[in-house]
Design an enzyme around this catalytic site. Structure first.
Site, PDB file in Angstrom:
ATOM      1  N   ASP A 362      21.605  19.443  57.897  1.00 50.23           N
ATOM      2  CA  ASP A 362      21.954  19.899  59.236  1.00 50.23           C
ATOM      3  C   ASP A 362      22.340  21.379  59.133  1.00 50.23           C
ATOM      4  O   ASP A 362      22.803  21.826  58.070  1.00 50.23           O
ATOM      5  CB  ASP A 362      23.119  19.053  59.751  1.00 50.23           C
ATOM      6  CG  ASP A 362      23.684  19.588  61.050  1.00 50.23           C
ATOM      7  OD1 ASP A 362      22.901  19.757  61.999  1.00 50.23           O
ATOM      8  OD2 ASP A 362      24.898  19.851  61.095  1.00 50.23           O
ATOM      9  N   ARG A 363      22.130  22.109  60.224  1.00 54.39           N
ATOM     10  CA  ARG A 363      22.430  23.537  60.152  1.00 54.39           C
ATOM     11  C   ARG A 363      23.888  23.831  60.481  1.00 54.39           C
ATOM     12  O   ARG A 363      24.667  24.239  59.617  1.00 54.39           O
ATOM     13  CB  ARG A 363      21.513  24.316  61.122  1.00 54.39           C
ATOM     14  CG  ARG A 363      21.496  25.824  60.890  1.00 54.39           C
ATOM     15  CD  ARG A 363      20.823  26.570  62.034  1.00 54.39           C
ATOM     16  NE  ARG A 363      21.708  26.697  63.205  1.00 54.39           N
ATOM     17  CZ  ARG A 363      21.424  27.434  64.284  1.00 54.39           C
ATOM     18  NH1 ARG A 363      20.263  28.079  64.351  1.00 54.39           N
ATOM     19  NH2 ARG A 363      22.275  27.503  65.297  1.00 54.39           N
ATOM     20  N   ASP A 364      24.281  23.605  61.730  1.00 51.40           N
ATOM     21  CA  ASP A 364      25.616  24.015  62.204  1.00 51.40           C
ATOM     22  C   ASP A 364      26.679  23.021  61.738  1.00 51.40           C
ATOM     23  O   ASP A 364      26.598  21.814  61.989  1.00 51.40           O
ATOM     24  CB  ASP A 364      25.622  24.101  63.728  1.00 51.40           C
ATOM     25  CG  ASP A 364      24.580  25.072  64.251  1.00 51.40           C
ATOM     26  OD1 ASP A 364      24.436  26.151  63.650  1.00 51.40           O
ATOM     27  OD2 ASP A 364      23.877  24.738  65.226  1.00 51.40           O
ATOM     28  N   SER A 407      20.103  22.010  71.373  1.00 52.04           N
ATOM     29  CA  SER A 407      19.972  21.671  72.787  1.00 52.04           C
ATOM     30  C   SER A 407      20.250  22.857  73.704  1.00 52.04           C
ATOM     31  O   SER A 407      19.954  22.794  74.904  1.00 52.04           O
ATOM     32  CB  SER A 407      20.914  20.526  73.150  1.00 52.04           C
ATOM     33  OG  SER A 407      22.270  20.927  73.025  1.00 52.04           O
ATOM     34  N   CYS A 439      14.938  20.525  67.043  1.00 53.64           N
ATOM     35  CA  CYS A 439      14.768  19.869  68.338  1.00 53.64           C
ATOM     36  C   CYS A 439      15.334  20.777  69.423  1.00 53.64           C
ATOM     37  O   CYS A 439      16.542  21.056  69.430  1.00 53.64           O
ATOM     38  CB  CYS A 439      15.480  18.514  68.368  1.00 53.64           C
ATOM     39  SG  CYS A 439      15.497  17.770  70.031  1.00 53.64           S
ATOM     40  N   CYS A 447      14.044  12.617  74.172  1.00 52.41           N
ATOM     41  CA  CYS A 447      12.958  12.839  73.228  1.00 52.41           C
ATOM     42  C   CYS A 447      13.143  11.952  71.999  1.00 52.41           C
ATOM     43  O   CYS A 447      14.166  11.282  71.837  1.00 52.41           O
ATOM     44  CB  CYS A 447      12.924  14.310  72.812  1.00 52.41           C
ATOM     45  SG  CYS A 447      14.380  14.824  71.875  1.00 52.41           S
ATOM     46  N   CYS A 449      13.007  13.272  68.926  1.00 56.84           N
ATOM     47  CA  CYS A 449      13.383  14.128  67.799  1.00 56.84           C
ATOM     48  C   CYS A 449      14.865  14.484  67.769  1.00 56.84           C
ATOM     49  O   CYS A 449      15.378  14.837  66.694  1.00 56.84           O
ATOM     50  CB  CYS A 449      12.530  15.398  67.771  1.00 56.84           C
ATOM     51  SG  CYS A 449      12.531  16.370  69.286  1.00 56.84           S
ATOM     52  N   ARG A 450      15.557  14.401  68.882  1.00 59.45           N
ATOM     53  CA  ARG A 450      16.969  14.779  68.883  1.00 59.45           C
ATOM     54  C   ARG A 450      17.783  13.760  68.093  1.00 59.45           C
ATOM     55  O   ARG A 450      17.793  12.574  68.397  1.00 59.45           O
ATOM     56  CB  ARG A 450      17.485  14.889  70.323  1.00 59.45           C
ATOM     57  CG  ARG A 450      18.976  15.223  70.411  1.00 59.45           C
ATOM     58  CD  ARG A 450      19.430  15.404  71.858  1.00 59.45           C
ATOM     59  NE  ARG A 450      20.877  15.460  71.956  1.00 59.45           N
ATOM     60  CZ  ARG A 450      21.613  16.532  71.700  1.00 59.45           C
ATOM     61  NH1 ARG A 450      21.001  17.658  71.348  1.00 59.45           N
ATOM     62  NH2 ARG A 450      22.920  16.511  71.790  1.00 59.45           N
ATOM     63  N   LYS A 451      18.453  14.212  67.044  1.00 60.40           N
ATOM     64  CA  LYS A 451      19.287  13.303  66.270  1.00 60.40           C
ATOM     65  C   LYS A 451      20.341  12.660  67.189  1.00 60.40           C
ATOM     66  O   LYS A 451      20.893  13.358  68.036  1.00 60.40           O
ATOM     67  CB  LYS A 451      19.981  14.081  65.139  1.00 60.40           C
ATOM     68  CG  LYS A 451      19.027  14.657  64.100  1.00 60.40           C
ATOM     69  CD  LYS A 451      19.759  15.470  63.031  1.00 60.40           C
ATOM     70  CE  LYS A 451      20.354  16.768  63.571  1.00 60.40           C
ATOM     71  NZ  LYS A 451      20.956  17.612  62.517  1.00 60.40           N
TER      72      LYS A 451
END
Length: 521
Positions: A362-364, A407, A439, A447, A449-451
């Site tokens: 994960d990025r953030d 998002s 995403c 969608c 793809c959104r975790k």
């Protein structure tokens, strides 16, 4: 006190699902209720724009209370069952196929089965009853379905202790069909010193309608037999309790047919030599093929509808046509499976689960400090040790990637260009990544793809050319872990101040830092 249990039902949206959920609701009024009922929607994700989503899964007018759904993207029943049991924390997990119906006292009998299971019992099978017509002998399709009544450890109604599933990492997701994956799991559990027992409960499994070539399509399971052979050796039928098959006869039939066809073509060629001998060989091979095929058809017809019975003519035509096609289909699928699992992998297949080959971050909040809706590259600050951890993974030959919900794009708070600039700054500070999946959708887009949906992880695995199970997702919140569960990847939670207590307790693996997370891969 009755053992706690959950129910997991993999489905591709069959209409029979509603009847099963209604029957579970009735059964739950008579016995202990499950803590969770997880319907795993394994319909393939739609092609086209990434924002598309599947139509809602139809659960019927009167489903069991508390049912929830989980999407896995069409990766097969083994992957769907794994996602289901990994999403619950009860002592037992009862697996049901979506085309069975439970009787009213099923929950009562299940509770008795689980209470009677000793500490070394890893699974308890329910009996499967297939209703057959009483006014005529059963058709080939009906007899094949009735074979479930004697099948060992069939997942149509099989309860497993969750600790046993953890021991062997659940079902082998390299089995793509509802075939042999349950036999393989049972063999691995017994090899790990877990005992399997038969219980007193039962379910009813009606015969589903099928096309006239259903028996030909079913020969695709021969490729899974090749995988079982590769995993368990030449005695795999004994190890897995699969029983004897007809493959040697199919090989002989197909070989005779090919020889007859090839000889006939050679004899008809003007350039051919010794055409008389070739013609004789072709005739002998053709006679052998005709005899073997006729014998196979008679064997399938003898226990079925007879002249004067309802549907006899249709069954006769179906058996005649499919008896010609089945040997060639069986041999072709077995050869395809043998090529895939023997030749492509250098003669050996690694046991399940295969080793980790990629780590997806994960990025953030995981790689960089979480700055909500950040569009400024100057605000990017890596978490302590992130660059060192990534460089060590790269040096060890592991692929690294990012799977990130953004998002802010879908909400209109940031532009794609702003998020691109932040992503580029992360690369400058932390080095190159082998895949970067993002995403851009808002939660309202629904969608895939959104975790915690699995789309980002599945896309990353595909881009890297690895299986989802060969990936580990490292993140700081429950959505990251949920995406790993739904996609079939491993996971490590590295909590921060935004991690909720329930997310922490639900995570299968927790690390205090990125450095510790790497040691737990």
């Amino acid at each position: 006190m009755a053992p706690s249990y959950s129910i997991v039902i993999p489905t591709v949206g069959r209409p029979e699902l509603g009847a099963l959920l209604a029957s579970l609701r009735a059964a739950s009024t008579q016995g202990p209720e499950p803590l969770d009922v997880v319907v795993v929607d394994d319909r393939p994700f739609p092609a086209g724009a990434s924002g598309e989503h599947n139509p809602p899964l139809e659960l019927g007018p009167d489903p069991v209370a508390g049912v929830r759904t989980l999407r896995t993207g069409g990766r097969g029943p083994a992957a769907a069952r794994n996602a289901g049991w990994r999403s619950v924390r009860t002592e037992w997990v009862a697996f049901l196929d979506d085309d069975v119906v439970v009787p009213q006292l099923w929950a009562v009998a299940l509770a008795q089965d689980l209470a009677a299971a000793g500490p070394n019992v890893g699974g308890v099978q329910g009996r499967i009853v297939v209703p057959l017509p009483k006014h005529r002998p059963p058709t080939d399709l009906e007899r094949n379905t009735a074979g479930l009544e004697s099948a060992e450890w069939a997942a149509a109604d099989m309860a497993y202790r969750r600790a046993a599933l953890v021991t062997v990492c659940g079902f082998d997701e390299r089995f793509p069909r509802a075939y042999r994956e349950d036999a393989d799991l049972a063999a691995r559990l017994r090899g790990s010193n877990w005992e399997l027992e038969h219980g007193i409960r039962f379910v009813e499994h009606p015969v589903r309608p099928a096309g006239s070539l259903a028996s030909v399509r079913a020969q695709a399971g021969n490729a899974d037999d090749a995988l079982l052979h590769a995993l368990h050796g030449r005695h795999w039928r004994t190890v897995t309790g699969a029983g004897q098959g007809r493959l040697p006869w199919h090989v002989a039939t197909a070989a005779a047919g090919v020889t007859a066809l090839g000889g006939g073509l050679a004899a008809a060629s003007p350039a051919g030599r010794d055409r008389g001998a070739v013609r004789t060989t072709a005739l002998l091979a053709g006679a052998a093929w005709a005899g073997l095929t006729a014998g196979f058809a008679r064997k399938r017809l003898a226990p079925g509808p007879q002249r004067g019975d309802d549907g006899y003519g249709t069954e006769l035509r179906r058996m005649a046509a499919t008896s010609v096609l089945i040997p060639f289909a069986a041999v072709a699928h077995r050869a395809r499976g043998a090529w895939k699992w023997r030749r492509r992998l250098g003669g050996s297949v690694p046991p399940w689960p295969p080793p980790v080959r990629a780590v997806l971050f994960d990025r953030d909040g995981t790689l960089i400090r979480d700055v909500p809706y950040n569009g400024d590259p100057r605000a990017v600050e890596p978490v302590p040790g992130a660059r060192r951890v990534l460089d060590e993974l790269r040096a060890d030959g592991l692929r690294v990637g990012v799977v990130s919900n953004q998002s802010a794009i879908g909400r209109g708070l940031l532009t794609t260009a702003q998020v691109d600039a932040v992503d580029e700054q992360v690369r400058r500070l932390l080095g190159p990544f082998d895949t970067w999946q993002r995403c851009p959708h808002s939660p309202e887009d629904e969608c895939t793809c959104r975790k915690p949906e699995p789309g980002l992880v599945l896309r990353a695995a595909a881009a890297l050319g690895v299986l989802p199970i060969e990936c580990t997702v490292v993140g700081d919140i429950g959505a990251d872990i949920g995406a790993a569960v739904a996609s079939g990847a491993r996971s490590v939670l590295v909590p921060t101040e935004v991690t909720r207590r329930e997310e922490l307790s639900a995570a299968p693996v927790v690390a205090a830092t990125l450095d510790e997370a790497v040691t737990l891969l």
